[in-house]
Design a protein around this motif. Structure first.
Motif, PDB file in Angstrom:
ATOM      1  N   VAL A 111       4.031 -12.293  12.942  1.00 31.69           N
ATOM      2  CA  VAL A 111       3.901 -11.933  11.524  1.00 31.69           C
ATOM      3  C   VAL A 111       2.427 -11.852  11.142  1.00 31.69           C
ATOM      4  CG1 VAL A 111       4.508 -12.592   9.157  1.00 31.69           C
ATOM      5  CG2 VAL A 111       6.080 -13.140  11.035  1.00 31.69           C
ATOM      6  N   PHE A 112       2.072 -10.786  10.417  1.00 29.58           N
ATOM      7  CA  PHE A 112       0.721 -10.635   9.855  1.00 29.58           C
ATOM      8  C   PHE A 112       0.864 -10.638   8.346  1.00 29.58           C
ATOM      9  CE2 PHE A 112       0.716  -8.726  13.982  1.00 29.58           C
ATOM     10  CZ  PHE A 112      -0.516  -9.042  14.536  1.00 29.58           C
ATOM     11  N   GLU A 113       0.179 -11.543   7.691  1.00 31.38           N
ATOM     12  CA  GLU A 113       0.160 -11.513   6.224  1.00 31.38           C
ATOM     13  C   GLU A 113      -1.134 -10.848   5.783  1.00 31.38           C
ATOM     14  OE1 GLU A 113       0.958 -14.951   3.927  1.00 31.38           O
ATOM     15  OE2 GLU A 113       2.854 -15.385   4.939  1.00 31.38           O
ATOM     16  N   VAL A 114      -0.995  -9.689   5.151  1.00 32.46           N
ATOM     17  CA  VAL A 114      -2.151  -8.953   4.648  1.00 32.46           C
ATOM     18  C   VAL A 114      -2.179  -9.137   3.138  1.00 32.46           C
ATOM     19  CG1 VAL A 114      -3.130  -6.642   4.349  1.00 32.46           C
ATOM     20  CG2 VAL A 114      -1.955  -7.233   6.488  1.00 32.46           C
ATOM     21  N   PHE A 140      -3.337 -14.257   9.486  1.00 30.37           N
ATOM     22  CA  PHE A 140      -3.726 -13.790   8.150  1.00 30.37           C
ATOM     23  C   PHE A 140      -4.757 -12.681   8.284  1.00 30.37           C
ATOM     24  CE2 PHE A 140      -2.395 -18.191   7.226  1.00 30.37           C
ATOM     25  CZ  PHE A 140      -1.545 -17.966   6.154  1.00 30.37           C
ATOM     26  N   ALA A 141      -4.612 -11.637   7.481  1.00 28.69           N
ATOM     27  CA  ALA A 141      -5.593 -10.544   7.478  1.00 28.69           C
ATOM     28  C   ALA A 141      -5.980 -10.246   6.026  1.00 28.69           C
ATOM     29  CB  ALA A 141      -5.014  -9.300   8.139  1.00 28.69           C
ATOM     30  N   THR A 147     -10.730  -1.073  -1.303  1.00 25.62           N
ATOM     31  CA  THR A 147     -12.074  -0.917  -0.743  1.00 25.62           C
ATOM     32  C   THR A 147     -12.088  -0.904   0.781  1.00 25.62           C
ATOM     33  OG1 THR A 147     -12.414  -3.299  -0.844  1.00 25.62           O
ATOM     34  CG2 THR A 147     -13.196  -2.034  -2.731  1.00 25.62           C
ATOM     35  N   GLN A 148     -10.953  -1.273   1.410  1.00 30.40           N
ATOM     36  CA  GLN A 148     -10.902  -1.317   2.872  1.00 30.40           C
ATOM     37  C   GLN A 148      -9.647  -0.593   3.317  1.00 30.40           C
ATOM     38  OE1 GLN A 148     -10.915  -5.708   2.654  1.00 30.40           O
ATOM     39  NE2 GLN A 148     -11.654  -5.535   4.754  1.00 30.40           N
ATOM     40  N   THR A 149      -9.659  -0.108   4.568  1.00 32.23           N
ATOM     41  CA  THR A 149      -8.411   0.484   5.052  1.00 32.23           C
ATOM     42  C   THR A 149      -7.587  -0.618   5.717  1.00 32.23           C
ATOM     43  OG1 THR A 149      -9.270   1.025   7.235  1.00 32.23           O
ATOM     44  CG2 THR A 149      -9.554   2.690   5.494  1.00 32.23           C
ATOM     45  N   LEU A 150      -6.280  -0.373   5.748  1.00 27.24           N
ATOM     46  CA  LEU A 150      -5.382  -1.320   6.412  1.00 27.24           C
ATOM     47  C   LEU A 150      -5.736  -1.395   7.892  1.00 27.24           C
ATOM     48  CD1 LEU A 150      -2.895  -3.141   6.483  1.00 27.24           C
ATOM     49  CD2 LEU A 150      -1.474  -1.088   6.616  1.00 27.24           C
ATOM     50  N   GLY A 153      -8.546  -3.786   8.451  1.00 31.67           N
ATOM     51  CA  GLY A 153      -8.099  -5.164   8.245  1.00 31.67           C
ATOM     52  C   GLY A 153      -7.270  -5.662   9.413  1.00 31.67           C
ATOM     53  N   LEU A 154      -6.382  -4.816   9.918  1.00 31.11           N
ATOM     54  CA  LEU A 154      -5.514  -5.239  11.024  1.00 31.11           C
ATOM     55  C   LEU A 154      -6.282  -5.344  12.337  1.00 31.11           C
ATOM     56  CD1 LEU A 154      -2.196  -3.310  10.267  1.00 31.11           C
ATOM     57  CD2 LEU A 154      -2.624  -5.763  10.072  1.00 31.11           C
ATOM     58  N   ARG A 155      -7.286  -4.482  12.490  1.00 29.85           N
ATOM     59  CA  ARG A 155      -8.089  -4.528  13.720  1.00 29.85           C
ATOM     60  C   ARG A 155      -8.710  -5.915  13.871  1.00 29.85           C
ATOM     61  NH1 ARG A 155     -12.197  -0.678  13.046  1.00 29.85           N
ATOM     62  NH2 ARG A 155     -10.675   0.974  12.922  1.00 29.85           N
ATOM     63  N   GLY A 156      -9.225  -6.427  12.778  1.00 28.22           N
ATOM     64  CA  GLY A 156      -9.861  -7.747  12.802  1.00 28.22           C
ATOM     65  C   GLY A 156      -8.861  -8.876  13.030  1.00 28.22           C
TER      66      GLY A 156
END
Ligand SMILES: C[S@@+](CC[C@H](N)C(=O)[O-])C[C@H]1O[C@@H](n2cnc3c(N)ncnc32)[C@H](O)[C@@H]1O
Length: 284
Positions: A111-114, A140-141, A147-150, A153-156
């Motif tokens: 699970v990724f919580e963005v 967590f992302a 201001t940022q692309t998904l 964010g997911l790459r990080g």
């Protein structure tokens, strides 16, 4: 959303999920963590007198929609896992509790919580405060969709773009610009076949009847005064066409009739969803 501040609406919808667990029988969405995640003080006040939190005439409709959208999402998620999905990305997670009651064995569904950084750090403090341990299958992302692309964010967050992924986006699109919503959906459409998304959205004001318009105005004023004004609205037919053009192979729009028929049929208490929002499923 205000810079570095948690979303006020995230706490409000979490309280609605907890109120549903305490007030409604039968339950459409039974979340065993719903009461804990709203915090000790709110939890005790809600338990002491659940109806005091649900005083507006619109409250039962909103509570029903919040319950139904989570139920639909998690029903679709379990079908997606059977199709081979092994990553679940919760966009604008707020106080969503799936990660803390993930029913799959470790390693089956990551699970990724963005979420907006301000809301995410507030949630992490809340989890600690109420003693909910962080599961191993959660990352967590922090991402501000404006201001940022998904993708960034997911790459990080070590998301694997080669794996089949299911996304949910509940109670968020209306707070963003149309451009930010469409850019995120385009990124999701490019993910591997077998994945997909469930999200909800608000109907364009031009499609509303005068009675719907006055309910819309009352709710819009409430969220704007909490500092989170609604910005994006959609026409179901145009949105369906746009999702198909992005490459989603199967698109299913659910309006109030479909949602009520599926989850609120034959209830004795008359609980049902209102008519301002739809639930969309788009499969890759
Ligand atoms: C109404 S809450 C819904 C939370 C959760 N999905 C739920 O259903 O309980 C709205 C969520 O959208 C997030 N959000 C609003 N604007 C955002 C932005 N620009 N970037 C990232 N998240 C945003 C808020 O942080 C909040 O978590």
């Amino acid at each position: 959303m205000k810079e570095n501040r948690p979303s006020a609406t995230a706490q409000r919808v979490a309280i609605r999920r907890a109120a549903h667990v305490l007030l409604d029988d039968p339950k459409v969405f039974d979340d065993p963590v719903a009461l804990r995640i709203i915090g000790r003080e709110s939890g005790l006040a809600l338990q002491a007198d659940p109806p005091q939190f649900e005083t507006s005439p619109l409250s039962p409709y909103l509570r029903a929609f919040v319950a139904a959208r989570s139920r639909y999402t998690e029903d679709e998620l379990s079908l997606a896992v059977r199709r081979g999905v092994c990553q679940y990305v919760i966009l604008g997670a707020g106080l969503d509790t799936f990660a803390y009651r993930n029913p799959y064995p470790q390693g089956v569904l990551h699970v990724f919580e963005v979420d907006h950084p301000g809301t995410q750090s507030w949630k992490r403090a809340r989890l600690e405060e109420v003693g909910i341990t962080l599961p191993g299958d959660l990352t967590f992302a922090p991402v501000d969709f404006e201001t940022q692309t998904l993708e960034e964010g997911l790459r990080g967050a070590h998301y694997d773009p080669g794996k089949c992924t299911f996304f949910s986006w509940l109670g968020v699109t209306e707070y963003l610009t149309t451009e930010a919503v469409m850019a995120t959906l385009r990124f999701i459409a490019s993910a591997p076949v077998g994945g997909g998304i469930v999200f909800d959205y608000m109907l364009s004001p031009s499609l509303l009847t005068p009675a719907q318009q006055s309910r819309f105005d009352a709710l819009a004023q409430r969220v704007a005064s909490a500092g989170e004004p609604w910005q994006a609205f959609f026409d179901p037919a145009l949105l369906t066409r746009d999702l198909q053009a992005m490459g989603f192979g199967y698109v299913e729009d659910n309006g109030p009739e479909e949602i009520n028929a599926r989850y609120f049929k034959d209830r004795k208490d008359g609980l049902q969803v209102g008519s301002l929002s739809h639930l969309m499923k788009a499969q890759i």
